[in-house]
Design a protein around this motif. Structure first.
Motif, mmCIF file in Angstrom:
data_model
loop_
_atom_site.group_PDB
_atom_site.id
_atom_site.type_symbol
_atom_site.label_atom_id
_atom_site.label_comp_id
_atom_site.label_asym_id
_atom_site.label_seq_id
_atom_site.Cartn_x
_atom_site.Cartn_y
_atom_site.Cartn_z
ATOM 1 N N PHE A 13 -4.273 -7.368 15.006
ATOM 2 C CA PHE A 13 -3.881 -7.208 13.607
ATOM 3 C C PHE A 13 -5.033 -6.644 12.784
ATOM 4 C CE2 PHE A 13 -2.749 -8.530 9.300
ATOM 5 C CZ PHE A 13 -1.429 -8.091 9.260
ATOM 6 N N LEU A 14 -6.220 -7.125 13.091
ATOM 7 C CA LEU A 14 -7.394 -6.601 12.386
ATOM 8 C C LEU A 14 -7.550 -5.106 12.651
ATOM 9 C CD1 LEU A 14 -10.002 -7.132 10.750
ATOM 10 C CD2 LEU A 14 -11.158 -7.490 12.931
ATOM 11 N N PHE A 15 -7.531 -4.740 13.927
ATOM 12 C CA PHE A 15 -7.798 -3.344 14.264
ATOM 13 C C PHE A 15 -6.597 -2.442 14.029
ATOM 14 C CE2 PHE A 15 -11.296 -5.379 16.436
ATOM 15 C CZ PHE A 15 -12.320 -4.474 16.218
ATOM 16 N N GLY A 16 -5.428 -3.023 14.078
ATOM 17 C CA GLY A 16 -4.236 -2.192 13.958
ATOM 18 C C GLY A 16 -3.708 -2.109 12.548
ATOM 19 N N VAL A 17 -4.051 -3.058 11.716
ATOM 20 C CA VAL A 17 -3.470 -3.075 10.375
ATOM 21 C C VAL A 17 -4.543 -3.154 9.294
ATOM 22 C CG1 VAL A 17 -1.981 -4.335 8.794
ATOM 23 C CG2 VAL A 17 -1.336 -4.108 11.203
ATOM 24 N N TYR A 27 -5.840 0.038 6.844
ATOM 25 C CA TYR A 27 -5.596 0.021 5.393
ATOM 26 C C TYR A 27 -6.905 0.152 4.618
ATOM 27 C CZ TYR A 27 -0.593 -1.075 5.444
ATOM 28 O OH TYR A 27 0.763 -0.993 5.581
ATOM 29 N N ILE A 28 -7.911 -0.592 5.077
ATOM 30 C CA ILE A 28 -9.203 -0.501 4.388
ATOM 31 C C ILE A 28 -9.726 0.930 4.459
ATOM 32 C CG2 ILE A 28 -11.617 -1.233 4.462
ATOM 33 C CD1 ILE A 28 -10.651 -3.947 5.454
ATOM 34 N N ALA A 29 -9.646 1.505 5.649
ATOM 35 C CA ALA A 29 -10.224 2.833 5.853
ATOM 36 C C ALA A 29 -9.533 3.865 4.972
ATOM 37 C CB ALA A 29 -10.109 3.227 7.318
ATOM 38 N N ILE A 30 -8.221 3.812 4.922
ATOM 39 C CA ILE A 30 -7.518 4.844 4.156
ATOM 40 C C ILE A 30 -7.785 4.651 2.665
ATOM 41 C CG2 ILE A 30 -5.277 3.699 3.834
ATOM 42 C CD1 ILE A 30 -5.685 7.302 4.944
ATOM 43 N N THR A 31 -8.002 3.394 2.269
ATOM 44 C CA THR A 31 -8.330 3.139 0.875
ATOM 45 C C THR A 31 -9.711 3.697 0.544
ATOM 46 O OG1 THR A 31 -7.090 1.101 1.105
ATOM 47 C CG2 THR A 31 -8.425 1.341 -0.873
ATOM 48 N N PHE A 35 -11.271 5.975 2.071
ATOM 49 C CA PHE A 35 -11.213 7.433 2.168
ATOM 50 C C PHE A 35 -10.662 8.040 0.890
ATOM 51 C CE2 PHE A 35 -8.617 11.204 3.387
ATOM 52 C CZ PHE A 35 -9.663 12.049 3.687
ATOM 53 N N THR A 36 -9.514 7.563 0.477
ATOM 54 C CA THR A 36 -8.865 8.183 -0.678
ATOM 55 C C THR A 36 -9.673 7.952 -1.951
ATOM 56 O OG1 THR A 36 -6.828 7.539 0.423
ATOM 57 C CG2 THR A 36 -6.626 8.457 -1.777
ATOM 58 N N LEU A 37 -9.999 6.699 -2.209
ATOM 59 C CA LEU A 37 -10.719 6.419 -3.447
ATOM 60 C C LEU A 37 -12.115 7.034 -3.422
ATOM 61 C CD1 LEU A 37 -9.614 2.747 -4.159
ATOM 62 C CD2 LEU A 37 -8.672 4.898 -5.010
ATOM 63 N N GLY A 38 -12.779 6.903 -2.281
ATOM 64 C CA GLY A 38 -14.121 7.465 -2.165
ATOM 65 C C GLY A 38 -14.113 8.968 -2.376
ATOM 66 N N PHE A 39 -13.159 9.599 -1.782
ATOM 67 C CA PHE A 39 -13.038 11.060 -1.894
ATOM 68 C C PHE A 39 -12.843 11.447 -3.353
ATOM 69 C CE2 PHE A 39 -11.082 15.164 -1.560
ATOM 70 C CZ PHE A 39 -11.476 15.705 -0.353
ATOM 71 N N PHE A 83 -9.510 2.863 15.830
ATOM 72 C CA PHE A 83 -10.690 2.333 15.163
ATOM 73 C C PHE A 83 -11.672 3.456 14.844
ATOM 74 C CE2 PHE A 83 -14.869 -0.032 15.532
ATOM 75 C CZ PHE A 83 -14.767 -0.626 14.291
ATOM 76 N N LEU A 84 -11.867 4.349 15.789
ATOM 77 C CA LEU A 84 -12.794 5.455 15.549
ATOM 78 C C LEU A 84 -12.283 6.339 14.418
ATOM 79 C CD1 LEU A 84 -13.878 6.505 19.165
ATOM 80 C CD2 LEU A 84 -15.050 5.020 17.546
ATOM 81 N N ILE A 85 -10.980 6.543 14.381
ATOM 82 C CA ILE A 85 -10.416 7.354 13.306
ATOM 83 C C ILE A 85 -10.651 6.670 11.963
ATOM 84 C CG2 ILE A 85 -8.257 8.173 12.296
ATOM 85 C CD1 ILE A 85 -7.299 8.510 15.258
ATOM 86 N N CYS A 86 -10.420 5.361 11.943
ATOM 87 C CA CYS A 86 -10.639 4.619 10.702
ATOM 88 C C CYS A 86 -12.082 4.767 10.246
ATOM 89 C CB CYS A 86 -10.320 3.142 10.894
ATOM 90 S SG CYS A 86 -8.566 2.881 11.098
ATOM 91 N N LEU A 87 -13.004 4.691 11.214
ATOM 92 C CA LEU A 87 -14.407 4.835 10.852
ATOM 93 C C LEU A 87 -14.678 6.207 10.279
ATOM 94 C CD1 LEU A 87 -16.024 3.034 13.831
ATOM 95 C CD2 LEU A 87 -16.390 2.500 11.436
ATOM 96 N N LEU A 88 -14.079 7.210 10.889
ATOM 97 C CA LEU A 88 -14.285 8.558 10.389
ATOM 98 C C LEU A 88 -13.770 8.669 8.957
ATOM 99 C CD1 LEU A 88 -15.255 11.424 11.231
ATOM 100 C CD2 LEU A 88 -12.875 11.960 11.671
ATOM 101 N N PHE A 89 -12.626 8.093 8.723
ATOM 102 C CA PHE A 89 -12.062 8.133 7.376
ATOM 103 C C PHE A 89 -12.966 7.409 6.377
ATOM 104 C CE2 PHE A 89 -8.462 10.023 9.101
ATOM 105 C CZ PHE A 89 -7.549 10.320 8.118
#
Lengths: 273, 538, 329, 145, 189
Positions: free
Chosen positions: C28-32, C36-40, C42-46, C258-264
């Motif tokens: 759940f941590l890695f899949g959800v 969510y944290i990463a995309i947040t 990414f978007t807000l940071g960007f 996970f790697l994708i999330c990190l990249l984001f």
């Protein structure tokens, strides 16, 4: 998609690269899920080393005889009929003597011989030129001598058509399903797709089930099928007793279809069980 | 700290062949003699109210910095990040792809890795990261961040005064990162600490007080022009009478003061005088706005604006309709990119129209300032000039695109058009060394001092190399350009790398070729050399 | 050192995802949660980064002019490299963003047969272009997992991408191109001395990360199969905001994710922001018309100048002597 | 915070944010794939099973088919001994399609529906996979029901 | 000349080693860039060096034609004279040639009567070094001459005017104005 792709590959001339590179990739990428031990030939399959057919032209007297043979093949293999020679796909077909055995004709030969339609099909040569030129190994020689065509791999480059001296190969210029009667499609055999080359496969799917090729079955004994490597086989006995000719032997491809053309005295040889 | 030309005997036989393991961040700048300019004099900085004015020397250990110098620099960075999007963006988005690395003339000619534009920028970026980015604050060196130490400041100074802001790197950068913009910021920061060079601060002070870099006072200007007039009379038999500070003239003419004083710029000035006289142009020179160039541009944006203000102010005072600008590189970069923004709108002027041809200079309708090459090209195109290009026949000319006019403005074909009409032998240098890919003279942005001659020779090597190529292949013996700094420095460069090639301004060649009404038969060119050099000797 | 640091950082991340899912069962941590944290971030940071750039004005018109300016009507202007109109800028930016025009211009100074030549140097351009385009195509292709019914253009892209119909499942050309180009981009940082010298850990890290993402993706597609329907279920759960963790998706998927999330998440903190930055670059996105249209500097302020009056006061006598007109006698 | 060139920047950002969040919007109100975990057990209990277990077949069926093809077409070996020891004739058209007799039903059929129609297109469509098997192999006649 | 033919045979490898020695004499960071064989150059200096050393080597074999050799040497030294070298470093590239030749011909030297020829060659290399020193000095002098010329050309008009205008009382900041302190009548072009 696939038809465009094949067209494209042909035009762009990357077929060779795709073939060689692709094969390597496919082999490299495939992590076999099947154990070799998991597969086996069908127990009832006909086995041989070098399948061949002897055609007794004397027994193919009427047009109907011949049509029955060709129809049998084309209908079970879903070979389309577009009713024009340009798009024609043929696995088994007829030609005059002159065209079948160029250089052998002479003006004194019997008239009926000249006009007679000769039944032609892939010669499943020992040294098939088509196999040598195929960039993707889509066409290859099986252990039992069949020159096989793997439609999955064919990229439609048509090198094999150029290489085959017998015109035994046909290219699907059109979607073959448009040349088939939907009611009469044999559901047990696949069709092909636009952009691949196809030809007679010696009914490999029938041999696997232990039955002879459809043409042989429908020929009423005019076509004799058998293993040329087996001295005891019926076909060997016929070849040993009759004078037979082959198409274009001078090319050295060693065709495995033999034609008996002279003498009406050929006796039916009992089948070997 | 400066390296002298000495080595211990035992060092001679064994030069260290091993490259250092240390990265560039841990390799402090070594101040090598003949590569940097002397420090600014306090009195010059005082004239223009620069902070921390004092005499100092880059070669000395002690730079006499104010106590809170770090604070000043960091505050300065912060201020500029808020004022310049270019600066902030260029600090952030470089991916260090290295496309710019071998585009800098100083790197090509010298090989010092910190002269790769990307590394020169990284010097400032490393400070930026340390103090202005989260990752730099947290990760430090891993994120490419560095404390602002004295060594780092010295490195910054050393390499930011080894950049001529020529923008060649920017042409190749996939994001258009312009090291010139970064260098400008770096130099502004050093100026906050009074770390200017003498060669820049002197002309700036001069220009501020006296109207021009050379510090020519009004009467000196007129008498200098008198000399040109004497020479012109000797050559053509015509006495020209230009005016100075004349109110009500139609056009104000502004040119770099170098043209008034330093050869071969002076011959170019003679060309202007002859051309304007022949046209009967209603124009005037100004002794107040007697400088087109702008050394202030090499210190800070504000100083550049202060110096530039004179041009519009004088145009307004004299009541002219529009302005013609002479041949100068950074002068035109400033006019094209900054002048109107700084000191405009020039609504007291009219949109420039050539009184001779009636051509409207649409592209200058806001600044109201026309480049003389545009002006002359228009004249030639309209057949208003009688030219005898054969008078330049002893010259085999090649064209040097000055970096500022090429990459900061784009005036490429006008001078070539003029050139083709005033001389018969014109050869281009190799394609990748001209137009937007042109190589700098190696002496721009106030680096045209004498004490850094070695640096100049190195930096100019790529340019000289291309000139040498056309010299060897086509016998080129004249390097023409439209930049006063080029005219002042390429001579030296040619003397070292490609002897037998002289340097001239475009309008010197125009002056030579111009057939003036009522002139006597010319036997000399503007340099008072026999017109048909070789034939005359034979 | 900088290379190894980045390399081991990525290895550590892979291992932590492996351990997290395989041993600690933190699907759940890695899949959800992390996605969510990463995309947040990414978007807000960007957005934050772009707004921060936007908060600084562009005081001056400073386009790098790479061609002939607009001047006399009979002189052929280079409308793209020295644009005087918005359309020119748009074309210039499009060429830059889509085809990497400036990198295409790249030259290299080199020695050939004892002669110095400025040769073509297109490898960086080619690899860069291949890298970015294949990355984009792969990114777009993945939308099949996020949209309930896949739009036809994505199917078309997939069809084109697997055009060669090699292998099973069909080999995507972009997979190979991405891995190849990212490898090239890494190797040039190692083997070209200049580039090695200028490279920071921050340059190697994203390369390793992207290599890790591509490699885990390829492994998942061609070798260590995962239940793709389960993956879609998870992905759809994320985008319809009803996260689910289907059973039996292989751990390789979680590593990939996970790697994708990190990249984001890393994206807005890093040089990867050049994606947005290229559009804001004043040397490329501006019209070179400052002599025609006045450009306004919002912080332009009056400065102290040495006026003519002061000047005349300094030199009046000398001017008079030299016959130069003066304002005050 | 004043944003300069705000108009252009905001347009750009809106496009960016729109693209990033587009999956959230496009799927608003949509439902996820529903899979009935009991389906597999049920099929088994009804004596219906594939040549290999479902866990293997789901991700690997294409690989299996590919190897089948190789075996049949190239080696002439037609018999497949499954991991449970049963023998099958390797034929996509004549073995697989015997059970998967309808390729066009919706996804639910496979995963949720007790009618146990093991369809192909349902799954394939849901993850946008478009195999070209049926360009040649003849799909079973769709039963209109 | 047995030695000459041996040298001619080994030319390629000798030149390569010599070239490497020269490249490595560059400031450490720079040589780092230049080390790579396949892409040695981001530095036009290399063009002159690689061309130069081959020509010099050929000239050595041919017996040093003074004019030619000086020109080839000039191409290299002129560059090194303005790069970050001490004079000794700038010219140090010549001497390693001796060592390289001895290394390359170790076997041949040991097995034959070459020592006289070798000595003769080495003294030629020494001559080369001396010539290089001349060139180096010429280049450095040229730089100073250029500096002087530049000031002269910058101030020529001033000097010209110095004959006519009164410079007294002008305190100019202009660097070149120092030269104005020349007395009247001294200035003649």
């Amino acid at each position: 998609m696939s038809m465009n792709r094949r067209e494209f590959l042909k035009i762009a001339g990357i077929s060779t690269i795709a073939g060689i590179g692709g094969t390597a990739l496919a082999i490299g990428l495939r992590k076999g899920v099947l154990d070799a031990a998991q597969t086996a030939p069908d127990t009832g399959a006909l086995t041989g080393k070098r399948w061949g057919i002897a055609i007794d032209m004397n027994k193919l007297k009427s047009e109907e005889n011949i049509k029955r043979v060709t129809d049998a093949c084309h209908s079970i293999h879903n070979v389309p009929d577009f009713s024009n020679t340009k798009d024609e796909v043929k696995w088994i077909w007829t030609e005059t003597f002159e065209h079948s055995f160029p250089g052998q004709e002479h003006k004194f030969m019997p008239e009926d011989m000249k006009r007679k339609p000769f039944l032609l099909l892939c010669n499943h040569c020992d040294n098939p030129a088509c196999v040598r030129v195929c960039p993707t190994k889509a066409t290859f020689k099986r252990k039992d001598g069949i020159v096989m065509q793997d439609m999955h791999r064919c990229i439609g480059c048509r090198f094999c058509m150029a290489a085959c001296p017998f015109g035994a190969r046909s290219f699907n210029y059109r979607d073959p399903r448009t040349g088939l009667n939907p009611e009469k499609i044999n559901p047990e055999f696949p069709t092909r797709t636009k952009g691949v080359v196809e030809k007679c496969t010696f009914c490999y799917e029938r041999l696997a089930k232990g039955i002879k090729p459809a043409c042989v079955e429908e020929s009423n004994g005019a076509l004799v099928f058998g293993d040329l490597d087996d001295p005891a086989s019926e076909i060997r006995r016929i070849l040993a007793s009759k004078y037979t000719i082959r198409r274009k032997p001078e090319l050295g491809t060693e065709p495995n279809i033999y034609y008996i053309i002279g003498g009406n005295d050929y006796a039916v040889v009992p089948e070997i069980k | 700290m400066a390296t002298k030309f000495t080595a211990k005997p035992d060092e001679l036989s064994k030069i260290d062949h091993k490259p250092p393991k240390k990265g560039w961040m841990d390799t402090p700048a070594e101040f090598k003699e003949h590569t940097f300019c002397w420090g600014a004099k306090g009195k010059n900085l005082n004239i223009v109210d620069f902070p921390n004015a004092r005499d100092w020397s880059p070669a000395e250990e002690d730079w006499k910095l104010p106590e809170n110098w770090q604070e000043i620099v960091l505050e300065g960075i912060k201020d500029r990040l808020g004022k310049y999007r270019s600066f902030k963006l260029f600090m952030d988005i470089c991916v260090r792809c290295g496309a710019c690395a071998d585009k800098c003339h100083f790197f090509i000619g010298g090989g010092d890795p910190k002269n790769m534009p990307v590394l020169r920028a990284e010097i400032l970026r490393s400070i930026y990261r340390k103090y202005f980015t989260a990752s730099g604050k947290m990760l430090g060196k891993i994120a490419g961040a560095r404390e602002l130490t004295l060594d780092v400041l010295k490195e910054l100074w050393y390499y930011y005064y080894q950049c001529t802001e020529c923008r060649r790197c920017s042409v190749f950068c996939p994001y258009g990162i312009d090291q010139a913009e970064i260098t400008m910021m770096g130099r502004e920061l050093t100026n906050l600490l009074g770390l200017n060079t003498d060669w820049i601060s002197g002309p700036v002070a001069n220009c501020y007080m006296k109207g021009n870099h050379l510090g020519l006072e009004p009467h000196t200007i007129t008498s200098s022009v008198e000399f040109f007039l004497d020479d012109i009379e000797t050559i053509t038999g015509i006495r020209i009478k230009p005016t100075f500070n004349r109110k009500g003239a139609e056009i104000l003419f502004v040119t770099p003061s170098g043209d008034l004083f330093a050869d071969p710029g002076t011959y170019t000035a003679m060309g202007y005088l002859m051309l304007f006289h022949e046209l009967g142009l209603d124009y005037t020179w100004s002794t107040y706005a007697s400088e087109g160039g702008n050394f202030g541009f090499f210190t800070s944006n504000e100083m550049a604006k202060r110096l530039n203000a004179k041009i519009y102010a004088e145009a307004k005072r004299l009541g002219v309709k529009w302005i013609i600008g002479g041949e100068c590189g950074h002068m035109w970069r400033v006019i094209n990119q900054y002048m109107d923004t700084w000191n405009g709108p020039a609504d007291f002027l009219e949109e420039p129209v050539s009184p001779i041809t009636g051509t409207k200079f649409e592209n200058a309708k806001s600044t109201k300032m026309v480049h003389i090459a545009e002006f002359t090209a228009d004249l030639i195109k309209n057949g208003k000039l009688k030219l005898d290009p054969a008078r330049n026949d002893r010259l085999k000319v090649t064209w040097h695109d000055s970096c500022n006019t090429a990459r900061g403005m784009g005036i490429l074909d006008e001078p070539r058009y003029v050139l083709r009409n005033v001389c018969n032998h014109f050869y281009e240098m190799p394609e990748d060394t001209i137009r937007e890919k042109t190589f700098c003279c190696g002496s721009g942005t106030g680096l045209n001092a004498s004490e850094n001659m070695e640096l100049r020779m190195r930096g100019g090597f790529p340019r000289a190399n291309a000139v040498k190529y056309v010299r060897d292949n086509y016998g080129v013996n004249m390097l023409a350009n439209i930049c006063a700094i080029d005219r002042a420095t390429l001579n030296a460069l040619m003397e070292y790398w490609a002897p037998d090639v002289s340097v001239c301004g475009l309008h010197e060649l125009v002056g030579n070729a111009l057939v003036m009404t009522g002139e006597k038969e010319r036997t000399q060119d503007l340099r008072l050399e026999p017109l048909h050099g070789k034939e005359a000797e034979e | 050192m900088r290379i190894l640091f980045s390399f081991f950082a990525v290895i550590a991340l892979v291992l932590s995802a492996y351990a997290g899912v395989k041993i600690a069962n933190l699907q759940f941590l890695f899949g959800v949660v992390i996605p969510y944290i990463a995309i947040t971030i990414f978007t807000l940071g960007f957005v934050y980064r772009v707004l921060k750039w936007g908060s600084s004005p562009v005081p001056f018109r400073i386009p790098t002019t790479c061609g002939q300016q607009k001047s006399l009507p009979w002189i052929k202007q280079n409308r793209i490299e020295n644009p005087s109109s918005i359309s020119g800028v748009i074309i210039r930016m499009a060429l830059e963003a889509l085809l990497f025009r400036s990198l295409f211009r790249n030259l290299k100074t080199q020695l050939k047969d004892g002669k110095l030549v400025y040769g073509e140097a297109k490898w960086l351009w080619l690899a860069g272009l291949a890298f970015h385009w294949s990355f984009l195509i792969i990114f777009v292709r993945h939308f099949r997992l996020f949209l309930q019914s896949t739009p036809s253009f994505i199917k078309t892209i997939e069809g084109l991408d697997s055009f060669l119909q090699v292998g099973v499942p069909l080999l995507y050309m972009t997979d190979i191109v991405l891995l190849g180009s990212v490898t090239y981009l890494f190797l040039r940082r190692v083997f070209i001395p200049q580039v090695k010298y200028i490279s920071l850990a921050a340059d190697y890290f994203p390369l390793f990360l992207i290599f890790g993402i591509a490699a885990s993706g390829v492994l998942m597609r061609y070798f260590y199969k995962v239940d793709i329907v389960g993956v879609k279920e998870l992905a759809m759960g994320l985008v319809i905001l009803k996260p689910v963790i289907p059973q039996g998706i292989g751990v390789i998927f979680y590593i990939h994710l996970f790697l994708i999330c990190l990249l984001f998440a890393y994206f807005p903190l890093s040089k990867l922001m050049h994606m947005a930055g290229v559009f804001l670059s004043p040397t490329r996105n501006m019209v070179n018309n400052s002599r025609m249209v006045r450009h306004i500097n919002p912080w332009n302020y009056p400065v102290h100048v040495h006026t003519y009056e002061e000047y005349e006061n300094d030199f009046r006598e000398k001017m008079k002597k030299a016959g130069i007109p003066v304002e005050k006698e | 915070m004043k944003i300069y060139d705000g108009g252009k920047i905001f347009v750009g950002l809106i496009i960016f944010v729109g693209l990033v969040t587009s999956p959230f919007f496009f799927n608003r109100g949509k439902s996820n794939i529903v899979r009935d975990p009991k389906a597999a057990q049920m099929m088994q209990s009804m004596g219906l099973q594939c040549v290999e277990p479902k866990a293997f077949m789901l991700p690997n069926h294409m690989q299996l088919l590919d190897e089948w093809r190789d075996s049949v077409v190239r080696k002439g070996n037609r018999l497949y001994k499954a991991s449970d020891g049963k023998n099958y004739v390797m034929s996509f058209q004549n073995t697989c399609m015997n059970c998967h007799s309808d390729k066009n039903e919706s996804c639910n059929a496979c995963h949720n529906n007790l009618a146990i129609k093991h369809t192909c297109d349902g799954c394939h469509n849901s993850i946008a996979v478009k195999p070209y098997c049926w360009d040649c192999h003849i799909a079973p006649k769709e039963k209109k029901s | 000349m047995k030695l000459n033919s041996l040298l001619a045979d080994k030319k390629a490898s000798i030149l390569e080693k010599w070239f490497d020695v020269i490249i490595e004499s560059y400031p450490p960071d720079t040589s780092n860039f230049l080390k790579n064989q396949s892409n040695r150059f981001a530095n036009p200096a290399g063009s002159a060096i690689s061309q130069g050393i081959e020509n010099i080597f050929d000239e050595l074999l041919r017996g040093l034609n003074q004019g030619n050799t000086l020109q080839f040497l000039d191409n290299i030294v002129r560059i090194r004279a303005v790069q970050d070298f001490t004079p000794s470093q700038a010219l140090s590239f010549i001497f390693p040639l001796k060592r390289i030749i001895r290394e390359e011909l170790t076997v041949e030297i040991a097995g034959s009567q070459l020592s006289d020829e070798i000595l003769a060659l080495e003294s030629k290399i020494d001559d080369l070094a001396l010539s290089a020193f001349d060139i180096y000095m010429k280049c450095r002098e040229k730089i100073y001459e250029i500096k002087a010329n530049e000031v002269k050309s910058m101030t020529f008009r001033l000097l010209q005017m110095a004959n006519l205008i009164n410079t007294e009382g002008h305190e100019s900041d202009f660097k070149g104005n120092d030269k104005l302190k020349i007395k009247r009548g001294e200035v003649k072009k």
